[in-house]
Design a protein around this motif. Structure first.
Motif, PDB file in Angstrom:
ATOM      1  N   ALA A  36       0.822  -1.205   0.000  1.00  0.00           N
ATOM      2  CA  ALA A  36       0.000   0.000   0.000  1.00  0.00           C
ATOM      3  C   ALA A  36       0.857   1.257   0.000  1.00  0.00           C
ATOM      4  N   ALA A  37       1.977   1.230   0.713  1.00  0.00           N
ATOM      5  CA  ALA A  37       2.863   2.384   0.758  1.00  0.00           C
ATOM      6  C   ALA A  37       3.486   2.653  -0.610  1.00  0.00           C
ATOM      7  N   VAL A  38       3.889   1.593  -1.298  1.00  0.00           N
ATOM      8  CA  VAL A  38       4.473   1.755  -2.630  1.00  0.00           C
ATOM      9  C   VAL A  38       3.433   2.305  -3.603  1.00  0.00           C
ATOM     10  N   ARG A  39       2.234   1.774  -3.544  1.00  0.00           N
ATOM     11  CA  ARG A  39       1.177   2.252  -4.435  1.00  0.00           C
ATOM     12  C   ARG A  39       0.863   3.721  -4.172  1.00  0.00           C
TER      13      ARG A  39
ATOM     14  N   MET B  83       0.624   8.144   5.560  1.00  0.00           N
ATOM     15  CA  MET B  83       1.109   6.785   5.832  1.00  0.00           C
ATOM     16  C   MET B  83      -0.071   5.822   5.800  1.00  0.00           C
ATOM     17  N   PRO B  84       0.172   4.575   5.384  1.00  0.00           N
ATOM     18  CA  PRO B  84      -0.894   3.577   5.433  1.00  0.00           C
ATOM     19  C   PRO B  84      -1.197   3.215   6.884  1.00  0.00           C
ATOM     20  N   ALA B  85      -2.450   3.069   7.201  1.00  0.00           N
ATOM     21  CA  ALA B  85      -2.863   2.690   8.552  1.00  0.00           C
ATOM     22  C   ALA B  85      -3.944   1.616   8.452  1.00  0.00           C
ATOM     23  N   PHE B  86      -4.055   0.823   9.503  1.00  0.00           N
ATOM     24  CA  PHE B  86      -5.059  -0.230   9.532  1.00  0.00           C
ATOM     25  C   PHE B  86      -6.338   0.276  10.195  1.00  0.00           C
ATOM     26  N   GLU B  87      -7.446  -0.012   9.573  1.00  0.00           N
ATOM     27  CA  GLU B  87      -8.751   0.319  10.138  1.00  0.00           C
ATOM     28  C   GLU B  87      -9.514  -0.989  10.323  1.00  0.00           C
ATOM     29  N   ARG B  88      -9.777  -1.313  11.552  1.00  0.00           N
ATOM     30  CA  ARG B  88     -10.428  -2.592  11.842  1.00  0.00           C
ATOM     31  C   ARG B  88     -11.904  -2.508  11.500  1.00  0.00           C
ATOM     32  N   ILE B  89     -12.386  -3.502  10.782  1.00  0.00           N
ATOM     33  CA  ILE B  89     -13.782  -3.495  10.366  1.00  0.00           C
ATOM     34  C   ILE B  89     -14.535  -4.729  10.850  1.00  0.00           C
ATOM     35  N   GLY B  90     -13.846  -5.607  11.568  1.00  0.00           N
ATOM     36  CA  GLY B  90     -14.520  -6.795  12.085  1.00  0.00           C
ATOM     37  C   GLY B  90     -13.608  -7.579  13.007  1.00  0.00           C
ATOM     38  N   SER B  91     -14.220  -8.265  13.972  1.00  0.00           N
ATOM     39  CA  SER B  91     -13.453  -9.083  14.912  1.00  0.00           C
ATOM     40  C   SER B  91     -13.841 -10.553  14.870  1.00  0.00           C
TER      41      SER B  91
ATOM     42  N   LEU C 112       0.309  12.208   8.297  1.00  0.00           N
ATOM     43  CA  LEU C 112       1.320  11.976   9.319  1.00  0.00           C
ATOM     44  C   LEU C 112       1.136  12.910  10.512  1.00  0.00           C
ATOM     45  N   GLY C 113       0.707  14.138  10.252  1.00  0.00           N
ATOM     46  CA  GLY C 113       0.532  15.095  11.328  1.00  0.00           C
ATOM     47  C   GLY C 113      -0.531  14.686  12.327  1.00  0.00           C
ATOM     48  N   ASP C 114      -1.455  13.817  11.895  1.00  0.00           N
ATOM     49  CA  ASP C 114      -2.512  13.355  12.790  1.00  0.00           C
ATOM     50  C   ASP C 114      -2.091  12.146  13.615  1.00  0.00           C
ATOM     51  N   ILE C 115      -0.960  11.545  13.234  1.00  0.00           N
ATOM     52  CA  ILE C 115      -0.550  10.288  13.871  1.00  0.00           C
ATOM     53  C   ILE C 115       0.725  10.432  14.683  1.00  0.00           C
ATOM     54  N   ALA C 116       1.692  11.195  14.160  1.00  0.00           N
ATOM     55  CA  ALA C 116       2.987  11.320  14.837  1.00  0.00           C
ATOM     56  C   ALA C 116       2.811  11.832  16.263  1.00  0.00           C
TER      57      ALA C 116
END
Length: 225
Positions: free
Chosen positions: A145-148, A158-166, A178-182
């Motif tokens: 995903a980062a390369v794409r 940056m690519p991040a994981f969003e959980r949609i099911g357990s 990045l400013g929202d995560i760093a």
């Protein structure tokens, strides 16, 4: 001879890794006696009292503790050791180390028992032979995903994981600024932490168990953005 082993696990402000020690509990009833996370302050007097009380039925105790655990005073527990360096990183974070040693010294002084500190440190970063199947699958997916994203001209994200099911476990990859995560912290929900270091709730275990899945299959592979 009675003894206590305290394992210090990475986690300055969030106790996800330390909390995962609860996964060691199974049908054989072998696992950490207490688990302490940074999300809740540690009352040192109660800490010693609980250890003494538990030793009445168990001669050997194992305690998992996050490196960033703070006492009720608000100070890091590790600040009680003279070996803790006064170094700050680029975000102004102190280099914290020695939490397990400080607690061992406290137990030896107040409880009069043998206590040993184990600091996993960098070994937990490079133990590839313990990598879960979920980690491997998601590492390849997030790298792709980062390369794409880079080839599409995205920057500052940056690519991040969003959980949609357990049940079953599933997540998708999204792009985040990045400013929202760093330097941001995602805490373990307080309602998932049992009081007094008693461990983590079933809700926490249900959340983290798929992340430690050792089955090498393709289910749950994140969808690319």
């Amino acid at each position: 001879q009675k003894r206590i082993t305290i394992m210090e696990i990475m986690g300055r402000d969030a106790g996800w890794l330390t909390g995962a020690a609860a996964l060691a509990w199974g049908a054989n009833h072998i696992g950490p006696d207490f688990i302490y996370l940074p999300e809740t302050p540690l009352d040192l007097d109660e800490f010693c009292e609980r250890a003494v009380e538990r030793q009445r039925t168990r001669r050997s105790l194992v305690i998992a503790v996050s490196e960033g655990v703070r006492a009720t005073s608000g100070h890091y527990v590790c600040e009680a050791t003279a070996m803790n360096p006064d170094y700050q990183d680029a975000f102004g974070h102190r280099d914290i180390s020695g939490t397990a040693r400080a607690l061992c010294e406290l137990l030896a002084l107040r409880c009069g028992c043998k206590a040993r500190a184990v600091e996993v440190n960098v070994l937990q970063r490079c133990a590839a032979h313990y990598t879960s199947a979920t980690d491997v699958r998601e590492a390849f997916a997030v790298g792709e995903a980062a390369v794409r994203a880079a080839m599409a001209g995205h920057t500052g994200v940056m690519p991040a994981f969003e959980r949609i099911g357990s049940d079953p476990y599933a997540c998708r990859i999204v792009l985040r600024n990045l400013g929202d995560i760093a330097n941001a912290v995602r805490h373990v929900p307080l309602e998932w932490i049992k009081p007094g270091g008693a461990g983590l709730t079933d809700e926490f275990l249900q959340y983290v168990r798929p992340l430690a899945d050792m089955e090498n299959d393709e289910e749950g592979l994140p969808a690319l953005p």
